[in-house]
Design a protein around this motif. Structure first.
Motif, PDB file in Angstrom:
ATOM      1  N   TRP A  45       0.836  -1.206   0.000  1.00  0.00           N
ATOM      2  CA  TRP A  45       0.000   0.000   0.000  1.00  0.00           C
ATOM      3  C   TRP A  45       0.872   1.258   0.000  1.00  0.00           C
ATOM      4  CZ3 TRP A  45      -3.191  -2.286   4.602  1.00  0.00           C
ATOM      5  CH2 TRP A  45      -4.065  -3.263   4.120  1.00  0.00           C
ATOM      6  N   GLU A  46       1.920   1.235   0.815  1.00  0.00           N
ATOM      7  CA  GLU A  46       2.802   2.404   0.873  1.00  0.00           C
ATOM      8  C   GLU A  46       3.539   2.605  -0.441  1.00  0.00           C
ATOM      9  OE1 GLU A  46       5.173   1.618   4.331  1.00  0.00           O
ATOM     10  OE2 GLU A  46       3.786   2.688   5.667  1.00  0.00           O
ATOM     11  N   TRP A  94       2.474   2.088  -3.331  1.00  0.00           N
ATOM     12  CA  TRP A  94       1.531   2.626  -4.315  1.00  0.00           C
ATOM     13  C   TRP A  94       0.766   3.853  -3.795  1.00  0.00           C
ATOM     14  CZ3 TRP A  94       0.418   1.125  -9.365  1.00  0.00           C
ATOM     15  CH2 TRP A  94       1.159   0.034  -9.839  1.00  0.00           C
ATOM     16  N   ASN A  95       1.227   4.414  -2.683  1.00  0.00           N
ATOM     17  CA  ASN A  95       0.470   5.499  -2.067  1.00  0.00           C
ATOM     18  C   ASN A  95       0.462   6.767  -2.916  1.00  0.00           C
ATOM     19  OD1 ASN A  95      -1.177   6.414   0.094  1.00  0.00           O
ATOM     20  ND2 ASN A  95       0.545   7.643   0.842  1.00  0.00           N
ATOM     21  N   ASP A  96       1.548   7.037  -3.640  1.00  0.00           N
ATOM     22  CA  ASP A  96       1.558   8.231  -4.506  1.00  0.00           C
ATOM     23  C   ASP A  96       0.465   8.134  -5.571  1.00  0.00           C
ATOM     24  OD1 ASP A  96       3.670   9.269  -3.100  1.00  0.00           O
ATOM     25  OD2 ASP A  96       5.195   8.668  -4.553  1.00  0.00           O
ATOM     26  N   VAL A  97       0.285   6.956  -6.099  1.00  0.00           N
ATOM     27  CA  VAL A  97      -0.773   6.738  -7.083  1.00  0.00           C
ATOM     28  C   VAL A  97      -2.142   6.933  -6.417  1.00  0.00           C
ATOM     29  CG1 VAL A  97      -1.823   5.053  -8.640  1.00  0.00           C
ATOM     30  CG2 VAL A  97       0.662   5.153  -8.389  1.00  0.00           C
ATOM     31  N   ILE A 101      -2.872   8.798  -3.771  1.00  0.00           N
ATOM     32  CA  ILE A 101      -3.101  10.218  -3.451  1.00  0.00           C
ATOM     33  C   ILE A 101      -3.463  11.002  -4.716  1.00  0.00           C
ATOM     34  CG2 ILE A 101      -1.968  12.327  -2.670  1.00  0.00           C
ATOM     35  CD1 ILE A 101      -0.382  10.533  -0.705  1.00  0.00           C
ATOM     36  N   ALA A 102      -2.759  10.719  -5.801  1.00  0.00           N
ATOM     37  CA  ALA A 102      -3.055  11.412  -7.057  1.00  0.00           C
ATOM     38  C   ALA A 102      -4.485  11.130  -7.525  1.00  0.00           C
ATOM     39  CB  ALA A 102      -2.057  10.985  -8.126  1.00  0.00           C
ATOM     40  N   HIS A 110      -7.014  10.976  -5.744  1.00  0.00           N
ATOM     41  CA  HIS A 110      -7.991  11.721  -4.955  1.00  0.00           C
ATOM     42  C   HIS A 110      -8.522  12.935  -5.736  1.00  0.00           C
ATOM     43  CE1 HIS A 110     -10.000  12.599  -1.183  1.00  0.00           C
ATOM     44  NE2 HIS A 110      -9.658  13.876  -1.321  1.00  0.00           N
TER      45      HIS A 110
END
Length: 273
Positions: free
Chosen positions: A260-261, A263-266, A268-269, A271
């Motif tokens: 999860w971490e 892929w977290n940038d993906v 957040i984007a 959102h």
């Protein structure tokens, strides 16, 4: 002080062991089974302290009637243990519609009907404890048990939401999550999908994993833990049973969090603001 405990699937395995443990210490037990002959030994030994009821939890009306009989007979309903259930072995592709639906009818809907029937009684009393027998496979998964996994994940979701809804009424909810135990869960009590040869390698690997020494716990060793859970003033939402459960859960959740971490940038984007 003795309690009145309603337990489904009390004819064998965990259900019968726990029912007898409650009876030995003087509790009243409402024990349900599809075949009442399986309860004759407990009835002959414990007499009026046990109320045997024939029940197929898949029948919603009969489930409500059984709970009503329990309350009428003993006058209270302190603990409900939803133990009835079985395993379905087969890959996702191999599983028929009937097999999948039957698995959910018993493991999920049967549990739901008993829970719904008990809630008004417990709410009126101002106390109660609903214990759902889930599995470590309600939080992690194995191949060949996908539909069983799904049924227990459903039980987890239902029960975690329920705990938040009924705490205000003095009702506690707990999930019991055992690792593998030496019951007949994987034997006579289980259902098997018709195998497809293409999955023989998966089956072989699964069989080799299941043959590891010390993998399965002793069912009789669980009784003290269940008695402590029933007697706890503030019982936990989840209780693991067995020495393998926590290490396995930690390993899986650490892997999930890392992914999860990563892929977290993906995320957040996505959102958008």
């Amino acid at each position: 002080m003795s309690k009145t405990i309603f337990i489904t699937g009390a004819s064998r395995g965990f259900g019968k062991l726990w029912a007898e443990a409650f009876l030995k210490r003087g509790d009243n037990v409402v024990a349900t089974a599809r075949n009442l002959k399986d309860l004759n030994d407990l009835v002959s030994q414990y007499g009026n302290n046990i109320l045997p009821l024939q029940l197929d939890v898949n029948n919603r009306a009969d489930s409500f009637a059984a709970i009503a009989k329990a309350k009428a007979h003993f006058g209270t309903l302190d603990v409900v243990i939803n133990n009835a259930g079985y395993g379905l072995f087969g890959t996702i592709e191999e599983t028929t519609e009937a097999e999948a639906r039957n698995q959910f009818e018993t493991n999920v809907f049967g549990l739901l009907w008993i829970t719904q029937a008990a809630l008004p009684i417990m709410r009126e009393q101002g106390h109660g404890h609903i214990i759902q027998v889930s599995s470590v496979l309600g939080i992690v998964t194995l191949p060949l048990l996908g539909i069983y996994n799904a049924s227990k994940w459903a039980v987890e979701g239902i029960s975690e939401s329920l705990a938040q809804e009924v705490k205000q009424f003095g009702i506690n909810v707990s999930l019991i999550e055992p690792n593998g135990y030496s019951t007949d869960w994987g034997g006579a009590s289980a259902a098997q999908s018709a195998p497809m040869e293409i999955y023989d390698g998966v089956r072989q690997a699964f069989s080799e994993t299941g043959s590891q020494e010390g993998l399965f716990g002793d069912p009789a060793a669980t009784t003290d833990a269940v008695l402590k859970l029933v007697d706890a003033e503030n019982p936990p939402l989840r209780l693991f049973l067995g020495k393998h459960t926590l290490p396995w859960a930690k390993q899986v959740y650490e892997s999930r969090i890392a992914e999860w971490e990563a892929w977290n940038d993906v995320a957040i984007a996505a959102h958008g603001n």
